[in-house]
Design a protein around this motif. Structure first.
Motif, PDB file in Angstrom:
ATOM      1  N   CYS A 176       1.877   6.833  22.384  1.00 45.78           N
ATOM      2  CA  CYS A 176       0.712   6.311  23.020  1.00 45.78           C
ATOM      3  C   CYS A 176       0.811   4.850  22.920  1.00 45.78           C
ATOM      4  O   CYS A 176       0.295   4.070  23.837  1.00 45.78           O
ATOM      5  CB  CYS A 176      -0.598   6.925  22.618  1.00 45.78           C
ATOM      6  N   HIS A 231      -0.975  14.430  16.848  1.00 53.52           N
ATOM      7  CA  HIS A 231      -0.151  13.523  16.168  1.00 53.52           C
ATOM      8  C   HIS A 231       0.501  14.137  15.021  1.00 53.52           C
ATOM      9  O   HIS A 231      -0.076  14.758  14.387  1.00 53.52           O
ATOM     10  CB  HIS A 231      -1.217  12.311  15.598  1.00 53.52           C
ATOM     11  N   PHE A 275      -2.024  13.786  26.520  1.00 55.60           N
ATOM     12  CA  PHE A 275      -2.497  12.253  26.300  1.00 55.60           C
ATOM     13  C   PHE A 275      -1.266  11.532  26.242  1.00 55.60           C
ATOM     14  O   PHE A 275      -0.947  10.383  26.784  1.00 55.60           O
ATOM     15  CB  PHE A 275      -3.128  12.379  24.923  1.00 55.60           C
ATOM     16  N   HIS A 276      -0.034  11.991  25.319  1.00 58.19           N
ATOM     17  CA  HIS A 276       0.812  11.386  25.207  1.00 58.19           C
ATOM     18  C   HIS A 276       1.931  11.428  26.495  1.00 58.19           C
ATOM     19  O   HIS A 276       2.998  10.485  26.725  1.00 58.19           O
ATOM     20  CB  HIS A 276       1.898  11.750  23.890  1.00 58.19           C
ATOM     21  N   ASP A 302       4.816   5.574  17.783  1.00 53.52           N
ATOM     22  CA  ASP A 302       4.159   6.492  18.520  1.00 53.52           C
ATOM     23  C   ASP A 302       4.055   6.092  20.072  1.00 53.52           C
ATOM     24  O   ASP A 302       3.731   4.875  20.636  1.00 53.52           O
ATOM     25  CB  ASP A 302       2.599   6.466  18.085  1.00 53.52           C
ATOM     26  N   ASP A 331       4.108  12.529  20.797  1.00 55.38           N
ATOM     27  CA  ASP A 331       3.828  11.234  20.030  1.00 55.38           C
ATOM     28  C   ASP A 331       5.167  10.552  19.516  1.00 55.38           C
ATOM     29  O   ASP A 331       5.368   9.313  19.488  1.00 55.38           O
ATOM     30  CB  ASP A 331       2.961  11.088  18.831  1.00 55.38           C
TER      31      ASP A 331
HETATM   32 ZN    ZN Z   1      -0.211   8.631  19.703  1.00 54.52          ZN
END
Ligand code: ZN
Lengths: 332, 318
Positions: free
Chosen positions: B229, A7, B278-279, B227, B269
């Motif tokens: 996600c 992030h 993940f993203h 973001d 992100d």
């Molecule tokens: Zn995220």
């Protein structure tokens, strides 16, 4: 598989040469880290609980604070070794040191759940917790990041423990005021207010203040913010709570409640007019006009559909991202 | 109008499969505690890209089984402790590869139920962290195993509803602020328990729709940055309550596509940040929900391809 969650890290691409250098540099660290990991997981599997294993968990967590299995092992060592061998003073000392260590990790990695998890566990098992200290810590966290939700969750957790001795609702309410005064967009603080205000009344903590008086003051407070930044959704979301919450709706005489709604409708319309004079209708004002009209309609039975439809039509243009929502609502 | 980058399908496949070849990178070892989840993220993304076989089934299943512990749960990696999060990922992976019969459902559900609390919530493991995420994780795991019970369903739903806020959103636990990821886990739980009738869809839909920002991206809470996600947490939630169209698809698509790395593949992100698996999954899953790019359809309740979730027995059992 490199399974990370990244992030807020700026994108970069390494050149062939830079990548080669990076790999060469990491080779040694990898070797050490893997050996250490294997060593610790083996000790863990063998059920070894001692000082030397404890120190090794520190070495790993210093490199990788997200290694939850190692945090687990660390707790098992505390329970199966230190809590068996140390007296109360020794344990207080150990847990205090552990809290400091945990804090240091938190400073480096404020968003890692496992670190918070460990802290909560420490407090549950600490022989003599200094809750005041924990509260100060949250204040520090909120100075750095007033929205940090681990911080807010942690604060509610500490308070629930401290409240075993005395009621802290008023103090907590004042804390949200302080946070909101610093920045009205702090929705986390506004949210907490929605949880605290009903308690203030339920626990009889407001002397000589009626529900209506309290609501009047709260609305005035909010108007300031609305006029300062009419694009701040936090304020309008909170306004919705004030106008719909049972604590006010059910405890203010119906006629007076309707008056509140009428007055608020005028205030919001006025603000929207100012915005319009500046060039653009305000989507939050328009949405709030819809909401309040719906509430008045529900209370009095008066047909407000014309103004509601008119606002929804405007919203389709003013707030095109959500146009389908407004179109759906028009059909109701 | 700015021109939109195209969807880099082949690059994303190459990116995801490359992640398993980074044995010389320190990050490869520092992320072992997420390996089971990461494998699920990568495999699901590949399935949505209609490229499941880019992962070798035997290797993946062998890895998953090697993470099973004597307590019946799964850790994130060999030798790591069992946790509800890695247990769900393990079951999802096995289901995607039609290999569920290689685990003893009885044992696994015993591990899951050992983390159930008297109030119907679940802790992530024996150390007691409470979070609506774990309720969802437990409920989906039991659903995959076909072992939901009335008791579990009732307890889970009543705990989830105790986390509902006035704004229609849900928090991590009772009293906590609404957060998109928790809204997904709570609505997902209610959906799996066939209990969506308790949801005020217009109210929750309102809070969710307000997550879209001018740049097209979605955020997790009021006043926060967008973001990728959240393309999943917010969109899947909207889809579950039939309000998916309450945000602007084209603008969100732009935001996701702008977050692709044109050199390496993968999605970050937000635009110009580092990509990760993940993203990459949640960007692709978001695009799939909106029906873009010819992706395989994703089931918003499970975050699994529809052709996989269709194999799960739905509650109430006949
Ligand atoms: Zn995220």
């Amino acid at each position: 598989m490199v399974s990370s969650i990244q992030h807020g890290i700026k994108r970069f691409h390494l050149s062939e040469e830079a990548r080669r250098q990076k790999l060469a540099k990491e080779e040694h660290t990898i070797k050490n880290y893997r050996a250490l990991t294997e060593n610790v997981l083996t000790l863990k599997a063998q059920g070894v609980f001692n000082d030397s294993a404890f120190k090794k968990t520190t070495d790993i967590l210093d490199v990788n604070p997200e290694f939850y299995t190692v945090w687990n092992y660390r707790r098992d060592i505390i329970v199966n070794h230190y809590m068996q061998s140390l007296g109360e003073e020794g344990l207080v000392d150990l847990f205090d040191k552990e809290l400091l260590y945990n804090m240091a990790k938190f400073r480096e990695f404020p968003k890692v759940y496992w670190i918070w998890n460990h802290r909560t566990w420490l407090l549950e098992n600490h022989p003599r917790v200094n809750w005041e200290n924990e509260l100060l810590l949250v204040e520090k966290i909120h100075k750095l990041d007033p929205r940090n939700f681990h911080g807010w969750t942690y604060r509610r957790y500490i308070i629930s423990h401290m409240e075993k001795d005395k009621d802290l609702t008023l103090q907590e309410f004042e804390y949200t005021t302080k946070m909101i005064n610093a920045n009205f967009s702090n929705f986390s603080a506004l949210h907490n207010r929605t949880k605290l205000i009903p308690k203030l009344f339920e626990r009889g903590l407001l002397i000589n203040t009626t529900h209506a008086q309290f609501l009047t003051k709260e609305l005035e407070y909010l108007h300031n913010a609305m006029y300062t930044d009419p694009d701040d959704q936090s304020v309008f979301i909170y306004l919705r709570w004030l106008l719909t919450s049972d604590i006010f709706v059910q405890n203010i005489p119906e006629e007076q409640y309707i008056e509140f709604l009428q007055q608020e409708l005028e205030t919001v319309k006025e603000l929207n007019q100012l915005e319009k004079d500046d060039g653009k209708e305000n989507s939050w004002c328009l949405q709030t006009v819809v909401t309040i009209n719906q509430l008045i309609q529900g209370q009095t039975g008066e047909d407000k559909s014309e103004e509601i439809t008119q606002c929804l039509k405007l919203l389709v243009d003013v707030d095109p991202l959500r146009r389908n929502r407004y179109i759906d609502l028009m059909k109701r | 109008m700015e021109t939109t980058t195209s969807f880099l399908r082949d690059k994303h496949i190459a990116y995801i499969t490359s992640l398993d070849t980074k044995h010389r990178d320190l990050a490869y070892y520092l992320t072992e505690h997420l390996r089971m989840n990461g494998t699920y993220w990568g495999l699901t993304a590949l399935c949505l890209l209609d490229s499941r076989d880019s992962f070798k089934k035997e290797d993946v299943v062998e890895f998953v089984l090697s993470c099973r512990n004597p307590d019946g749960g799964f850790g994130a990696f060999r030798g790591h402790d069992s946790h509800l999060l890695s247990t769900l990922s393990a079951l999802q992976i096995l289901l995607m590869f039609d290999s569920l019969d290689s685990v003893d459902g009885e044992e696994t559900s015993r591990f899951i139920l050992s983390n159930r609390l008297p109030n119907g919530a679940f802790q992530g493991d024996r150390f007691g962290e409470i979070d609506t995420r774990f309720v969802y994780t437990a409920v989906q795991s039991l659903a995959i195993l076909g072992r939901l019970t009335q008791d579990v369903v009732d307890g889970a739903c009543s705990f989830v509803q105790s986390c509902l806020n006035f704004d229609g959103g849900y928090g991590q636990r009772p009293g906590a602020e609404s957060h998109s990821a928790q809204v997904f886990t709570c609505l997902g739980t209610l959906a799996l328990c066939n209990k969506l009738d308790v949801v005020d869809r217009d109210l929750t839909g309102w809070w969710l729709a307000e997550r879209q920002l001018e740049d097209g991206g979605l955020n997790g809470r009021p006043g926060k940055l967008p973001d990728v996600c959240y393309s999943w947490w917010v969109l899947s939630s909207l889809a579950i309550i039939d309000r998916l169209h309450w945000i602007d698809y084209d603008r969100l698509r732009d935001f996701i596509l702008k977050s692709q790395d044109e050199v390496t593949g993968g999605i970050s992100d937000r635009p110009d940040n580092q990509v990760d698996v993940f993203h990459t999954l949640f960007g692709i899953a978001g695009l799939s929900l909106m029906g873009f790019e010819g992706l395989q359809p994703v089931d918003p309740r499970y975050c699994l391809p529809e052709c996989v979730s269709e194999k799960i027995a739905k509650w109430p059992y006949a």
